[in-house]
Design a protein around this motif. Structure first.
Motif, PDB file in Angstrom:
ATOM      1  N   TRP A   1       0.325  -1.422   0.063  1.00  0.00           N
ATOM      2  CA  TRP A   1       0.169   0.230  -0.055  1.00  0.00           C
ATOM      3  C   TRP A   1       0.620   1.313   0.442  1.00  0.00           C
ATOM      4  O   TRP A   1       1.926   1.310   0.858  1.00  0.00           O
ATOM      5  CB  TRP A   1      -0.364  -0.229   1.727  1.00  0.00           C
ATOM      6  CG  TRP A   1      -1.879  -0.967   1.045  1.00  0.00           C
ATOM      7  CD1 TRP A   1      -2.447  -1.545   0.339  1.00  0.00           C
ATOM      8  CD2 TRP A   1      -3.094  -0.921   2.541  1.00  0.00           C
ATOM      9  NE1 TRP A   1      -3.628  -2.509   0.482  1.00  0.00           N
ATOM     10  CE2 TRP A   1      -4.220  -2.159   2.190  1.00  0.00           C
ATOM     11  CE3 TRP A   1      -2.931  -0.464   3.515  1.00  0.00           C
ATOM     12  CZ2 TRP A   1      -4.688  -3.043   2.548  1.00  0.00           C
ATOM     13  CZ3 TRP A   1      -4.159  -0.989   4.114  1.00  0.00           C
ATOM     14  CH2 TRP A   1      -4.988  -2.153   4.019  1.00  0.00           C
ATOM     15  N   SER A   2       0.060   1.816  -0.284  1.00  0.00           N
ATOM     16  CA  SER A   2       0.921   3.725  -0.241  1.00  0.00           C
ATOM     17  C   SER A   2       0.810   4.075   0.939  1.00  0.00           C
ATOM     18  O   SER A   2      -0.703   3.690   0.984  1.00  0.00           O
ATOM     19  CB  SER A   2       1.065   4.729  -2.231  1.00  0.00           C
ATOM     20  OG  SER A   2      -0.446   4.797  -1.012  1.00  0.00           O
TER      21      SER A   2
ATOM     22  N   GLU B   1      -0.740   7.389   1.279  1.00  0.00           N
ATOM     23  CA  GLU B   1      -2.151   7.630   0.936  1.00  0.00           C
ATOM     24  C   GLU B   1      -3.600   6.047   1.152  1.00  0.00           C
ATOM     25  O   GLU B   1      -4.691   6.219   2.034  1.00  0.00           O
ATOM     26  CB  GLU B   1      -2.455   7.983  -0.040  1.00  0.00           C
ATOM     27  CG  GLU B   1      -1.605   9.476  -0.331  1.00  0.00           C
ATOM     28  CD  GLU B   1       0.191   9.065  -0.711  1.00  0.00           C
ATOM     29  OE1 GLU B   1       0.150   8.541  -1.188  1.00  0.00           O
ATOM     30  OE2 GLU B   1       0.749  10.338  -1.129  1.00  0.00           O
ATOM     31  N   ASP B   2      -3.189   5.324   0.698  1.00  0.00           N
ATOM     32  CA  ASP B   2      -4.079   4.184   0.375  1.00  0.00           C
ATOM     33  C   ASP B   2      -4.422   3.833   2.032  1.00  0.00           C
ATOM     34  O   ASP B   2      -4.714   2.997   2.769  1.00  0.00           O
ATOM     35  CB  ASP B   2      -4.192   2.432  -0.484  1.00  0.00           C
ATOM     36  CG  ASP B   2      -3.925   3.374  -1.723  1.00  0.00           C
ATOM     37  OD1 ASP B   2      -4.398   3.748  -2.553  1.00  0.00           O
ATOM     38  OD2 ASP B   2      -2.838   2.367  -2.152  1.00  0.00           O
TER      39      ASP B   2
ATOM     40  N   GLU C   1      -5.898   5.819   3.736  1.00  0.00           N
ATOM     41  CA  GLU C   1      -7.820   5.957   3.566  1.00  0.00           C
ATOM     42  C   GLU C   1      -8.634   4.549   3.997  1.00  0.00           C
ATOM     43  O   GLU C   1      -9.727   5.109   4.188  1.00  0.00           O
ATOM     44  CB  GLU C   1      -7.959   5.309   1.892  1.00  0.00           C
ATOM     45  CG  GLU C   1      -8.913   5.500   1.550  1.00  0.00           C
ATOM     46  CD  GLU C   1      -9.180   5.705  -0.024  1.00  0.00           C
ATOM     47  OE1 GLU C   1     -10.729   5.342  -0.403  1.00  0.00           O
ATOM     48  OE2 GLU C   1      -8.574   5.613  -0.297  1.00  0.00           O
ATOM     49  N   GLN C   2      -7.330   3.758   4.541  1.00  0.00           N
ATOM     50  CA  GLN C   2      -7.755   2.301   5.293  1.00  0.00           C
ATOM     51  C   GLN C   2      -8.202   2.634   6.864  1.00  0.00           C
ATOM     52  O   GLN C   2      -8.584   2.047   7.282  1.00  0.00           O
ATOM     53  CB  GLN C   2      -6.940   1.254   4.738  1.00  0.00           C
ATOM     54  CG  GLN C   2      -7.342   0.421   3.362  1.00  0.00           C
ATOM     55  CD  GLN C   2      -8.327  -0.281   3.210  1.00  0.00           C
ATOM     56  OE1 GLN C   2      -9.419  -1.060   3.759  1.00  0.00           O
ATOM     57  NE2 GLN C   2      -8.914   0.015   1.719  1.00  0.00           N
TER      58      GLN C   2
END
Length: 337
Positions: free
Chosen positions: A272-273, A275-276, A279-280
């Motif tokens: 994951w980045s 940002e991802d 978001e999670q």
């Protein structure tokens, strides 16, 4: 610097100079965000848009790279590098709705944010830790005492129509009208449900003690209800804290991988980045924040109801009627929540 959709620069929105430091920008954001919160201006259709503009301004100016790009006139594309956090949703949890202020007082996390403005990641770490502790424990106790007294006075006045005037129909009609408005704010139904149960429990325990006796079956049932509610609140707080910490660690690991450029050699889609990961993490952080708010309200309701129902300045008959009125208020809250 560029201007937002309303024509004002981000510095003008926050009311700071272009030379303002990070701490000054943080303080200005919290001050302006609370002042412009939509719940404080229910009749203003522009309030929500203004609140979101403040959130965007803070996200840009609080990040050194985004601020540098903004100052150089490269405002285009900034949104691609910004978090998707719903600021109104987060602040509703952090600060509570103004419409509930009489019932809840100023939430502990709000007091701490006022004490020392923090960045979003710092706030998240405080949230998953069950609330950021003030440096001065005595100051915290004084604030909490004032909060409980204000809420007890508010409830005393709120219940006056039923307790002193015996106007059952008028009291319930007025309360239902108020509750319909409270249910329309962020987390309004959830707050109504939680407060309703807390009021019913505290009033039920007091009435059982005074009218049935401390060893009665009624007292046993109400005590079991109280203990069960306290256990669920603590379990929810513990679970939210653990899940929030795990989510924040994932964000931290993703950020470190990006700093080390490790993902360039990794198979696509495997990592994951940041940002991802963020978001999670946001739903977990919101759950942790909500659990912390409920725990705070439960402890506060205990002190508030003790002050309201053990007020020796009024006859015991009035205290009994206050408890009965508080129980009815809690029932209406729970039904409408």
């Amino acid at each position: 610097p560029g201007a937002d959709a309303a024509g004002a620069s981000y510095y003008e929105l926050l009311g700071v100079l272009t030379t303002a430091g990070a701490a000054e920008i943080k303080e200005a954001y919290y001050r302006e965000a609370r002042r412009c919160h939509p719940d404080r201006r229910p009749g203003d259709p522009q309030a929500a848009a203004q609140f979101q503009r403040l959130a965007r301004a803070y996200q840009v100016l609080s990040d050194s790279e985004l601020r540098k790009a903004y100052d150089s006139g490269c405002a285009e594309g900034l949104s691609d590098h910004m978090s998707g956090v719903d600021a109104a949703l987060f602040f509703a949890l952090l600060f509570g709705s103004e419409r509930f202020l009489g019932y809840t007082g100023e939430l502990l996390m709000a007091q701490n944010a006022d004490h020392k403005a923090k960045s979003f990641p710092e706030l998240c770490r405080g949230v998953v830790g069950g609330g950021i502790a003030l440096a001065d424990g005595c100051d915290l106790q004084r604030r909490q005492h004032r909060r409980e007294v204000k809420c007890a006075v508010f409830l005393r006045d709120k219940l006056h129509r039923l307790v002193m005037c015996r106007d059952v129909e008028g009291f319930e009609e007025e309360l239902r009208a108020e509750v319909s408005g409270l249910a329309g704010v962020h987390f309004g139904p959830e707050l109504l449900m939680e407060l309703g149960e807390m009021y019913q429990i505290r009033a039920g325990v007091y009435l059982a003690n005074q009218l049935k006796g401390r060893c009665s079956m009624t007292k046993g049932r109400t005590s079991a209800w109280r203990l069960g509610h306290t256990a669920r609140t603590r379990l929810r707080l513990t679970k939210g804290t653990v899940e929030g910490l795990v989510a924040m660690r994932r964000v931290g690991r993703a950020a470190k991988r990006e700093d080390c450029s490790a993902q360039q050699a990794a198979p696509p889609g495997k990592l994951w980045s940041s940002e991802d990961a963020m978001e999670q993490a946001v739903p977990k952080l919101l759950q942790a924040a909500w659990a912390s708010v409920v725990h705070d309200l439960d402890l506060t309701a205990k002190g508030v109801c003790r002050k309201l129902l053990q007020d020796k300045s009024v006859p015991w008959q009035i205290r009994i009627r206050r408890a009965q009125a508080l129980r009815r208020l809690g029932e209406i809250f729970s039904l409408c929540g």
